[in-house]
Design an enzyme around this catalytic site. Sequence first.
Site, PDB file in Angstrom:
ATOM      1  N   GLU A  95       0.846  -1.193   0.000  1.00  0.00           N
ATOM      2  CA  GLU A  95       0.000   0.000   0.000  1.00  0.00           C
ATOM      3  C   GLU A  95       0.880   1.241   0.000  1.00  0.00           C
ATOM      4  OE1 GLU A  95      -3.337   1.072  -0.028  1.00  0.00           O
ATOM      5  OE2 GLU A  95      -2.241   2.974   0.000  1.00  0.00           O
ATOM      6  N   GLU A 105     -27.525  12.896  -3.396  1.00  0.00           N
ATOM      7  CA  GLU A 105     -27.390  12.819  -1.944  1.00  0.00           C
ATOM      8  C   GLU A 105     -27.584  14.187  -1.334  1.00  0.00           C
ATOM      9  OE1 GLU A 105     -23.455  11.822  -1.826  1.00  0.00           O
ATOM     10  OE2 GLU A 105     -23.818   9.775  -2.495  1.00  0.00           O
ATOM     11  N   HIS A 137     -15.806   9.157  -7.368  1.00  0.00           N
ATOM     12  CA  HIS A 137     -16.168   7.784  -7.724  1.00  0.00           C
ATOM     13  C   HIS A 137     -15.556   7.322  -9.045  1.00  0.00           C
ATOM     14  CE1 HIS A 137     -20.201   8.519  -5.337  1.00  0.00           C
ATOM     15  NE2 HIS A 137     -19.158   8.446  -4.532  1.00  0.00           N
ATOM     16  N   ASN A 162     -23.714   5.226  -4.961  1.00  0.00           N
ATOM     17  CA  ASN A 162     -22.337   5.224  -4.482  1.00  0.00           C
ATOM     18  C   ASN A 162     -21.735   3.834  -4.688  1.00  0.00           C
ATOM     19  OD1 ASN A 162     -24.467   6.601  -2.864  1.00  0.00           O
ATOM     20  ND2 ASN A 162     -22.724   7.835  -2.263  1.00  0.00           N
TER      21      ASN A 162
HETATM   22  P1  FAD Z   1      -9.408   2.187  -3.336  1.00  0.00           P
HETATM   23  O1  FAD Z   1     -10.303   2.145  -2.160  1.00  0.00           O
HETATM   24  O2  FAD Z   1      -9.163   3.486  -3.991  1.00  0.00           O
HETATM   25  O3  FAD Z   1      -8.010   1.542  -2.874  1.00  0.00           O
HETATM   26  C1  FAD Z   1      -6.883   1.524  -3.704  1.00  0.00           C
HETATM   27  C2  FAD Z   1      -5.647   1.592  -2.818  1.00  0.00           C
HETATM   28  O4  FAD Z   1      -4.490   1.295  -3.608  1.00  0.00           O
HETATM   29  C3  FAD Z   1      -5.390   2.967  -2.213  1.00  0.00           C
HETATM   30  O5  FAD Z   1      -5.220   2.839  -0.823  1.00  0.00           O
HETATM   31  C4  FAD Z   1      -4.118   3.461  -2.907  1.00  0.00           C
HETATM   32  O6  FAD Z   1      -3.304   4.276  -2.085  1.00  0.00           O
HETATM   33  C5  FAD Z   1      -3.436   2.160  -3.254  1.00  0.00           C
HETATM   34  N1  FAD Z   1      -2.530   2.257  -4.407  1.00  0.00           N
HETATM   35  C6  FAD Z   1      -2.736   2.892  -5.588  1.00  0.00           C
HETATM   36  N2  FAD Z   1      -1.704   2.726  -6.415  1.00  0.00           N
HETATM   37  C7  FAD Z   1      -0.803   1.955  -5.755  1.00  0.00           C
HETATM   38  C8  FAD Z   1       0.485   1.445  -6.096  1.00  0.00           C
HETATM   39  N3  FAD Z   1       1.029   1.655  -7.296  1.00  0.00           N
HETATM   40  N4  FAD Z   1       1.149   0.729  -5.158  1.00  0.00           N
HETATM   41  C9  FAD Z   1       0.594   0.494  -3.936  1.00  0.00           C
HETATM   42  N5  FAD Z   1      -0.618   0.953  -3.572  1.00  0.00           N
HETATM   43  C10 FAD Z   1      -1.317   1.667  -4.480  1.00  0.00           C
HETATM   44  N6  FAD Z   1     -18.177   5.441  -2.132  1.00  0.00           N
HETATM   45  C11 FAD Z   1     -19.328   4.990  -1.580  1.00  0.00           C
HETATM   46  O7  FAD Z   1     -19.815   3.919  -1.941  1.00  0.00           O
HETATM   47  N7  FAD Z   1     -19.954   5.718  -0.597  1.00  0.00           N
HETATM   48  C12 FAD Z   1     -19.477   6.919  -0.157  1.00  0.00           C
HETATM   49  O8  FAD Z   1     -20.030   7.535   0.757  1.00  0.00           O
HETATM   50  C13 FAD Z   1     -18.294   7.437  -0.772  1.00  0.00           C
HETATM   51  N8  FAD Z   1     -17.797   8.657  -0.436  1.00  0.00           N
HETATM   52  C14 FAD Z   1     -16.590   9.061  -0.948  1.00  0.00           C
HETATM   53  C15 FAD Z   1     -16.025  10.252  -0.508  1.00  0.00           C
HETATM   54  C16 FAD Z   1     -14.766  10.617  -0.940  1.00  0.00           C
HETATM   55  C17 FAD Z   1     -14.184  11.912  -0.478  1.00  0.00           C
HETATM   56  C18 FAD Z   1     -14.038   9.772  -1.825  1.00  0.00           C
HETATM   57  C19 FAD Z   1     -12.663  10.135  -2.296  1.00  0.00           C
HETATM   58  C20 FAD Z   1     -14.600   8.591  -2.269  1.00  0.00           C
HETATM   59  C21 FAD Z   1     -15.872   8.220  -1.848  1.00  0.00           C
HETATM   60  N9  FAD Z   1     -16.448   7.027  -2.267  1.00  0.00           N
HETATM   61  C22 FAD Z   1     -17.644   6.622  -1.735  1.00  0.00           C
HETATM   62  C23 FAD Z   1     -15.794   6.165  -3.274  1.00  0.00           C
HETATM   63  C24 FAD Z   1     -15.131   4.920  -2.681  1.00  0.00           C
HETATM   64  O9  FAD Z   1     -14.326   5.267  -1.581  1.00  0.00           O
HETATM   65  C25 FAD Z   1     -14.301   4.239  -3.787  1.00  0.00           C
HETATM   66  O10 FAD Z   1     -15.196   3.879  -4.826  1.00  0.00           O
HETATM   67  C26 FAD Z   1     -13.586   2.989  -3.296  1.00  0.00           C
HETATM   68  O11 FAD Z   1     -12.695   3.296  -2.249  1.00  0.00           O
HETATM   69  C27 FAD Z   1     -12.832   2.315  -4.424  1.00  0.00           C
HETATM   70  O12 FAD Z   1     -12.391   1.053  -3.966  1.00  0.00           O
HETATM   71  P2  FAD Z   1     -11.206   0.282  -4.676  1.00  0.00           P
HETATM   72  O13 FAD Z   1     -11.044  -1.023  -3.981  1.00  0.00           O
HETATM   73  O14 FAD Z   1     -11.464   0.254  -6.140  1.00  0.00           O
HETATM   74  O15 FAD Z   1      -9.907   1.198  -4.493  1.00  0.00           O
END
Ligand code: FAD
Length: 497
Positions: free
Chosen positions: A35, A353, A438, A476
């Site tokens: 991470e 929302e 998103h 979301n």
């Molecule tokens: P992520 O959760 O983005 O995780 C990816 C991880 O990989 C991150 O920790 C990143 O640092 C890491 N990473 C990236 N590149 C590398 C690399 N090269 N090497 C090592 N690590 C790396 N969604 C909802 O459903 N409800 C909500 O209320 C909501 N509110 C939100 C509010 C905000 C401010 C934000 C920013 C997002 C919100 N979302 C919400 C969206 C939701 O958080 C995302 O859709 C979700 O986190 C995506 O999940 P994921 O598993 O695809 O990746």
Amino acid sequence: GAEATIPVLVIGTGYGGSVAALRLAQAGVNVQMYEMGMAWDTPGSDGKIFCNTTSPDQRSYWLRTKTKQPLSNFLGFPIDKNIPRYTGILDAEEMGGIIVYQGRGVGGGSLVNGGMAVTPKRENFSAILPSVNADEMYNTYYPRANAALGVNTIDPAWFETTAAYQYARVGRKHAQRSGFPFVFVPDVYDWDYMKQEAAGTVPKSALAGEILYGNNYGKKSLQRTYIAQAKATGRVTIFPQHRVTSVAPAAGGGYNVVIEQISTSGDTVATKNVVAAKVFFAAGSVGTSKLLVKLKATGALPNLNAEVGQGWGDNGNVMCGRANHLWDPTGSLQSSIPCSGIDNWAAGGAFAEVAPLPTGIETYASFYLSITKNPNRAQFSWNAAAGKVDLNWQTAWKQPSINMAKTIFDKINAKEGTIYRTDLFGTYKIWGDHLTYHPLGGAVLNKATDNYGRLHGYPGLYVIDGSLIPGNTSVNPFVTITALAERNIEQIIATDL
Ligand code: FAD
């Protein structure tokens, strides 16, 4: 040279990565998670792990010297301020015509998000993931994801009385007076804890305006759910402040993964090589897409197909505020955790929302984040001259989202005799059309991968995050990302181990 050969390496610790790690560990497989963000398990000098929206410090933003707040202005004044450059929790990544906000740290987006945990309406599912069996999702994987994430709903009686949701009650009144369905939205925030915050018996988080830069209490981020369970198996090791930069076939089988360990100023302090039999890309829609596009273009993974980098969307995000009359105050105390929405998806392509503006003062503003059926899709491509990946999204591509959001708010404004706020995103600017929370797509299921996330061309490489979803979830996204990951990992464990 390679330091170790391991069975499974997971890139990223958000929803997809956490599901993969937990289920693989429960199946007896040892997993290493890398991470790039921080661990977020140690309090700072103020005794808190996370900083507040009212006073963002170095912990707030990922490698920036100035904050980049989603609402850049208030009452016409810019509110961004200088901060020390640091591996903070929220990345405001500027990509072409859009700022993509993402969580950085162990827990990914779950650290920074609003916790709104919404399962799409069944009738919308075939448009979200056309190749996925909806019965299986709604009978098995959505329930499994909701249970593991700790999704719960607000006590309706408390909602009616608490000062902290005055803004949502005003939102409901205006929605209903214009004939729009108003819905409660489930969340992973612990609603009982929030009641205690209101009663003054516990330290405050949602009622102290904490959001975007982490919640110190009350929110069940992945650190408290999937990741806690994964660690408890004893089979999962997490390496924070480690950024994966390359994945390529290893001479003796498996994949050679190059990883840079970084300092809190973002500098590389060590480079590591790990050989893994299987690699799961779970770096989020942007992170996974950027890695795959670069690795294909630069010859590390040349056999990835032409779908890699395609099909990216912003979930139709667009923001706006409305100026209320003096008889509709929205409250000086606003819970940072939204609990409700206005559903005009079927008729107008928008689900809005009712969002907080936790400024601590009465603003007479109603604020909304709309998720819309925006049809535009962008693609990632390798920019060889600059040595980086570009995204071709155009700011003007938000216009369909604005039009869809207007199906709700033009009508409410006409009914209430109110106007849009023009002071939140700049001077005389109504629409927050410059960002998304998103990001979705870039390695779409059944296109860049097979129907379970196996990357075409490379046995043992998988995608298991939001990049699998082709640009929109109608609500979301994280419950859908989690449920899809649960579905895919079950199949992968059954057939590929
Ligand atoms: P992520 O959760 O983005 O995780 C990816 C991880 O990989 C991150 O920790 C990143 O640092 C890491 N990473 C990236 N590149 C590398 C690399 N090269 N090497 C090592 N690590 C790396 N969604 C909802 O459903 N409800 C909500 O209320 C909501 N509110 C939100 C509010 C905000 C401010 C934000 C920013 C997002 C919100 N979302 C919400 C969206 C939701 O958080 C995302 O859709 C979700 O986190 C995506 O999940 P994921 O598993 O695809 O990746």
